[in-house]
Design a protein around this motif. Structure first.
Motif, PDB file in Angstrom:
ATOM      1  N   THR A 117      51.637  21.721  73.033  1.00 15.70           N
ATOM      2  CA  THR A 117      50.881  22.346  73.718  1.00 15.70           C
ATOM      3  C   THR A 117      50.942  21.803  75.049  1.00 15.70           C
ATOM      4  OG1 THR A 117      48.886  21.160  73.313  1.00 15.70           O
ATOM      5  CG2 THR A 117      49.245  23.071  72.016  1.00 15.70           C
ATOM      6  N   GLU A 118      50.868  22.797  76.051  1.00 12.05           N
ATOM      7  CA  GLU A 118      51.180  21.987  77.544  1.00 12.05           C
ATOM      8  C   GLU A 118      49.936  21.079  77.880  1.00 12.05           C
ATOM      9  OE1 GLU A 118      51.688  24.005  82.018  1.00 12.05           O
ATOM     10  OE2 GLU A 118      51.358  25.413  80.677  1.00 12.05           O
ATOM     11  N   GLY A 119      50.600  19.860  78.333  1.00 13.50           N
ATOM     12  CA  GLY A 119      49.467  19.033  78.803  1.00 13.50           C
ATOM     13  C   GLY A 119      48.915  18.093  77.718  1.00 13.50           C
ATOM     14  N   SER A 120      49.796  18.287  76.524  1.00 17.44           N
ATOM     15  CA  SER A 120      49.568  17.310  75.415  1.00 17.44           C
ATOM     16  C   SER A 120      49.859  15.786  75.559  1.00 17.44           C
ATOM     17  CB  SER A 120      50.516  17.709  73.959  1.00 17.44           C
ATOM     18  OG  SER A 120      50.258  16.752  72.899  1.00 17.44           O
ATOM     19  N   PRO A 127      62.142  16.938  65.212  1.00 19.28           N
ATOM     20  CA  PRO A 127      61.925  18.296  65.847  1.00 19.28           C
ATOM     21  C   PRO A 127      60.290  18.801  65.709  1.00 19.28           C
ATOM     22  CG  PRO A 127      62.738  18.677  63.720  1.00 19.28           C
ATOM     23  CD  PRO A 127      62.710  17.231  64.129  1.00 19.28           C
ATOM     24  N   SER A 128      59.540  17.758  65.094  1.00 22.87           N
ATOM     25  CA  SER A 128      58.337  18.160  64.581  1.00 22.87           C
ATOM     26  C   SER A 128      57.404  18.341  66.011  1.00 22.87           C
ATOM     27  CB  SER A 128      57.596  17.019  63.643  1.00 22.87           C
ATOM     28  OG  SER A 128      57.656  16.039  64.159  1.00 22.87           O
ATOM     29  N   ARG A 129      57.753  17.522  67.132  1.00 21.13           N
ATOM     30  CA  ARG A 129      56.639  17.718  68.121  1.00 21.13           C
ATOM     31  C   ARG A 129      57.985  17.614  69.306  1.00 21.13           C
ATOM     32  NH1 ARG A 129      54.312  13.412  65.554  1.00 21.13           N
ATOM     33  NH2 ARG A 129      54.846  11.870  67.400  1.00 21.13           N
ATOM     34  N   THR A 130      58.006  18.651  70.156  1.00 26.26           N
ATOM     35  CA  THR A 130      58.964  18.559  71.173  1.00 26.26           C
ATOM     36  C   THR A 130      58.472  19.280  72.315  1.00 26.26           C
ATOM     37  OG1 THR A 130      61.132  19.019  72.100  1.00 26.26           O
ATOM     38  CG2 THR A 130      60.120  20.538  70.852  1.00 26.26           C
ATOM     39  N   ARG A 131      58.531  18.882  73.708  1.00 33.81           N
ATOM     40  CA  ARG A 131      58.163  19.505  74.671  1.00 33.81           C
ATOM     41  C   ARG A 131      58.821  20.692  75.021  1.00 33.81           C
ATOM     42  NH1 ARG A 131      58.438  14.033  76.990  1.00 33.81           N
ATOM     43  NH2 ARG A 131      56.563  12.979  76.936  1.00 33.81           N
TER      44      ARG A 131
END
Length: 226
Positions: A117-120, A127-131
């Motif tokens: 999420t934006e600002g995380s 690939p489990s957490r990407t901006r």
């Protein structure tokens, strides 16, 4: 079922599946395919021009794979009626199966990209957490058809326009639900055990949509004991 962010590895049993065929009648299960090694390609839906090309590439590998005693199977993330309509006009020699819910992808643990999420404050871990910014910054041109590398979704749109491919409501729904699904390939031996695997984009979004080299698949097939 496999962990959706940790693909099944060589030595593990392939999970059972039963899917409708898109270029023949009836259902096909893992049990139907036992007794002969096969390469299983797990693709996104027809909305993805790269996957349409990769299915063709996999079909083109059939002679070399059959020479090594290996069959080829492709699973498309598209409803069977839509898949049958498309491939009726673009016939393929390999066995095509339809899985509109990506259940087979999930069972084999083929990842899907998850955006922070934006600002995380979490650190990205592809690939489990990407901006989203990192995805937007990626540039790809895996087939060399674009005049220059483009952002992945822009590349997708450009090739669909080039192909004259018009998405219908079914394609749009699949894309909305499964656009971030990655592609996986598995070599499964005659006993139903995974012998080799390849997952798209291991190094991040800039390697999206690249297909494993034919030599790599044939080499893996050559290691099987028949």
């Amino acid at each position: 079922m496999g962990d959706p962010q940790h693909p099944l590895q060589p030595g593990e049993p392939a999970p059972g599946f039963m899917l409708p065929a898109a270029n023949r009648e009836g259902m096909v299960s893992l049990a139907d395919l036992r007794g002969r090694p096969f390469v299983l390609g797990l693709f996104r839906g027809l909305h993805c021009p790269f996957c349409r090309r990769q299915v063709r590439q996999l079909a083109d590998m059939q002679p070399a794979l059959r020479a090594a005693g290996v069959e080829t199977v492709a699973v498309i993330n598209t409803p069977v009626e839509r898949a049958r309509m498309y491939f009726r006009y673009r016939p393929m020699s390999l066995l095509l199966l339809a899985d509109p819910d990506c259940r087979t992808h999930q069972a084999f643990g083929v990842p899907r990209v998850e955006f922070l999420t934006e600002g995380s404050s979490e650190s990205p871990e592809w690939p489990s957490r990407t901006r989203m910014a990192d995805f937007e910054a990626a540039r790809i041109n895996p087939t060399g058809e674009l005049p220059q590398p483009a952002q992945p979704m822009a590349a997708n749109g450009a090739l669909n326009a080039q192909d004259g491919f018009e998405m219908d409501g079914t394609d749009s729904a699949i894309m909305a639900n499964h656009a971030s699904q990655l592609v996986g390939h598995f070599l499964i031996d005659e006993s139903g055990t995974i012998a080799w695997e390849h997952i798209e984009a291991p190094n991040g979004p800039s390697s999206l949509c690249y297909f494993p080299d034919a030599k790599e698949i044939v080499t893996a097939a050559g290691t099987l004991q028949h």
